[in-house]
Scaffold this motif. Structure first.
Motif, PDB file in Angstrom:
ATOM      1  N   THR A 102      53.387  31.918  47.620  1.00 10.66           N
ATOM      2  CA  THR A 102      53.436  33.507  47.127  1.00 10.66           C
ATOM      3  C   THR A 102      54.597  33.924  46.647  1.00 10.66           C
ATOM      4  O   THR A 102      55.764  32.879  47.651  1.00 10.66           O
ATOM      5  CB  THR A 102      52.430  34.849  48.208  1.00 10.66           C
ATOM      6  N   ASN A 126      61.354  41.521  38.226  1.00 12.01           N
ATOM      7  CA  ASN A 126      60.603  42.114  37.102  1.00 12.01           C
ATOM      8  C   ASN A 126      60.699  41.520  36.047  1.00 12.01           C
ATOM      9  O   ASN A 126      60.428  40.540  35.350  1.00 12.01           O
ATOM     10  CB  ASN A 126      62.003  42.629  37.040  1.00 12.01           C
ATOM     11  N   ARG A 138      54.461  34.385  36.890  1.00 11.88           N
ATOM     12  CA  ARG A 138      53.809  35.716  37.310  1.00 11.88           C
ATOM     13  C   ARG A 138      53.462  36.017  38.688  1.00 11.88           C
ATOM     14  O   ARG A 138      53.147  34.806  39.291  1.00 11.88           O
ATOM     15  CB  ARG A 138      53.437  36.604  36.315  1.00 11.88           C
ATOM     16  N   ASP A 141      48.134  40.280  40.620  1.00  8.87           N
ATOM     17  CA  ASP A 141      47.507  41.692  40.855  1.00  8.87           C
ATOM     18  C   ASP A 141      47.170  41.011  42.746  1.00  8.87           C
ATOM     19  O   ASP A 141      46.587  40.258  43.533  1.00  8.87           O
ATOM     20  CB  ASP A 141      47.090  41.808  39.949  1.00  8.87           C
ATOM     21  N   VAL A 142      47.611  42.146  43.363  1.00  4.44           N
ATOM     22  CA  VAL A 142      47.324  42.092  44.702  1.00  4.44           C
ATOM     23  C   VAL A 142      46.259  43.593  44.830  1.00  4.44           C
ATOM     24  O   VAL A 142      46.646  44.793  44.118  1.00  4.44           O
ATOM     25  CB  VAL A 142      48.460  42.596  45.565  1.00  4.44           C
ATOM     26  N   GLU A 144      45.054  46.838  46.164  1.00  3.84           N
ATOM     27  CA  GLU A 144      45.907  48.184  46.111  1.00  3.84           C
ATOM     28  C   GLU A 144      45.880  48.556  47.869  1.00  3.84           C
ATOM     29  O   GLU A 144      45.852  48.678  48.572  1.00  3.84           O
ATOM     30  CB  GLU A 144      45.123  49.330  45.987  1.00  3.84           C
ATOM     31  N   GLU A 146      48.838  47.106  49.019  1.00  5.36           N
ATOM     32  CA  GLU A 146      49.655  45.723  49.137  1.00  5.36           C
ATOM     33  C   GLU A 146      50.717  45.452  49.202  1.00  5.36           C
ATOM     34  O   GLU A 146      50.863  45.729  47.608  1.00  5.36           O
ATOM     35  CB  GLU A 146      48.286  44.595  49.635  1.00  5.36           C
ATOM     36  N   LYS A 148      53.171  43.853  46.361  1.00  5.16           N
ATOM     37  CA  LYS A 148      53.645  42.974  45.070  1.00  5.16           C
ATOM     38  C   LYS A 148      53.673  41.650  45.431  1.00  5.16           C
ATOM     39  O   LYS A 148      53.668  41.049  44.540  1.00  5.16           O
ATOM     40  CB  LYS A 148      54.236  43.585  43.777  1.00  5.16           C
ATOM     41  N   GLY A 151      51.965  38.610  46.353  1.00  6.40           N
ATOM     42  CA  GLY A 151      50.774  37.904  45.368  1.00  6.40           C
ATOM     43  C   GLY A 151      50.756  36.802  44.580  1.00  6.40           C
ATOM     44  O   GLY A 151      52.178  35.902  45.111  1.00  6.40           O
TER      45      GLY A 151
END
Length: 434
Positions: A102, A126, A138, A141-142, A144, A146, A148, A151
């Protein structure tokens, strides 16, 4: 991916774990001469001038593909009691049995427990960083609530293919990629258009050849909108699709025809999602996007009578937005100019009418498509060109049918009579009077 590169990232992970686990093992941080390594990975990071911390993140994202059991085994080696080590990050996949690195894993391997450097590594994920701008890597998504940064590292699969196998396979038509690669065996000299149309097509080629020079060498990036948008109008069979294919072949670019039946959905939000997936995939790829039968989505709008009309207009607005912001060439094709809303045509730099071929073009098409072995003195191509108004697609069908009939009878010589019979058959098929 070479063994030396795999050993390099493994050594970097070992170095960091030995540092924080209290191990007596002395491990030096690895070094590697990427500039003198001929692997696709090393070429890529050297060409993009990536620094060591960026290279480490890319290699971490590669670990599940090149050494799937390594992170699990290395953690067991340094933490045999199985104690939790949240700083390392990593998650278990639904089917993947190893540890997926991650953003937290990237931070730990790159800067360890140097929390002052943590924000710098976070900034790499970013939108302004090359990883995002070039659609290289990239974070997933994680849930809500948690962070970012927790990920998983998601490396675009095209780069996985490039780094592991040395080349990138071309995407296939699917629900996730609603476009097919257009290819042709013909060459640019085989394209038969009237002078006016060919001149307009050549203007697009001029943009393809010189636009980057204009933008970058003459400081026009902030003054000119990215990309080029063209509309092709013309009856079926006059060469719109062939022209798009040959433009790609002539300039060495892949041409993808978008299948609007896979793009447009009756479910609210799905059309925009499908379009987003398509344009995200095409970003930075230098493809030509070809929307055939574009009036299916760019047809004349009606008043908003119900929710369906409202969302249909939103879909069109979203497509226009993505087309306008796309940095490559986008071609929309329609059989009839009257089918397209005038509000849309103003958004395009070029509108090209593909007129039905006149007598000179029909003569050239007959000459190009009749195989030399089937020509005979009994054929009067000038007379056929003057008498019958046919398109290039018609001529292909006519010649194919006529030649097959001749072969079936044991010969190879065409005559005017055989070709005229084939023309009548083509006209009947289209419901036209001979």
């Amino acid at each position: 991916m070479t063994t030396e590169l795999i050993d390099y990232i493994k050594q970097a992970v070992r170095f960091r774990l030995a540092e924080v686990s209290g191990s007596d093992e002395t491990i030096d941080f690895p070094t590697f001469d990427f500039a003198n390594d001929d692997s696709e990975f090393s070429k890529f990071v050297t060409e993009n001038n990536f620094q060591i911390y960026e290279i480490l993140i890319l290699l971490l994202a590669m670990l599940p593909y090149i050494a799937p059991g390594f992170l699990t085994s290395i953690l067991s080696e340094y933490f045999p009691e199985g104690s939790d080590f949240p700083e390392f990050g990593g998650v278990k996949g639904k089917q993947y049995r190893g540890i997926l690195p991650t953003g937290e894993t990237a931070i730990f391997i790159v800067v360890g427990t140097n929390y002052r450097a943590r924000n710098f590594i976070i900034s790499i994920f970013n939108e302004e960083h090359a990883f995002a701008k070039k659609s290289i890597l990239r974070l997933s998504d994680v849930p809500e609530g948690e962070p970012k940064i927790s990920g998983t590292l998601l490396l675009d699969f095209e780069y996985v293919e490039l780094f592991v196998y040395g080349s990138i396979s071309k995407p296939k038509l699917s629900q996730n990629f609603p476009a097919e690669l257009l290819e042709t065996q013909l060459e640019w000299d085989d394209l038969v258009l009237n002078e006016k149309t060919l001149k307009e097509v050549n203007n697009v080629l001029v943009w393809m050849e010189h636009n980057n020079t204009l933008l970058n060498d003459f400081n026009m990036v902030d003054k000119i909108k990215p990309g080029y948008k063209v509309m092709f109008f013309g009856a079926p069979g006059v060469g719109k699709t062939l022209t798009a294919s040959l433009m790609g072949k002539h300039t060495g670019k892949d041409v993808y025809r978008i299948d609007l039946s896979l793009v447009i959905s009756k479910y609210i939000g799905e059309t925009e999602k499908n379009l987003s997936n398509l344009f995200n995939k095409a970003k930075n790829k230098d493809w030509i996007l070809f929307f055939d039968e574009a009036d299916a989505i760019f047809g004349k709008r009606t008043g908003v009578r119900d929710a369906h009309d409202k969302y249909a207009n939103q879909e069109v607005s979203y497509l226009l937005q993505r087309i306008e912001s796309h940095s490559g060439l986008v071609i929309l094709a329609s059989n009839y100019r009257s089918n397209i809303d005038k509000a849309f045509t103003r958004r395009f730099q070029s509108i090209i009418d593909f007129e039905s071929p006149g007598i000179p073009e029909r003569l050239e098409l007959w000459q190009k498509y009749i195989p030399e072995a089937f020509m005979s003195e009994e054929i009067n191509l000038q007379e056929l060109s003057e008498t019958y108004e046919v398109t290039g697609a018609n001529i292909v069908n006519i010649v194919q049918y006529a030649c097959l009939q001749v072969l079936a009878e044991g010969g190879t010589q065409l005559t005017n009579e055989i070709l005229e019979n084939a023309i009548r058959r083509e006209f009947i098929k289209e419901g036209r009077m001979v």
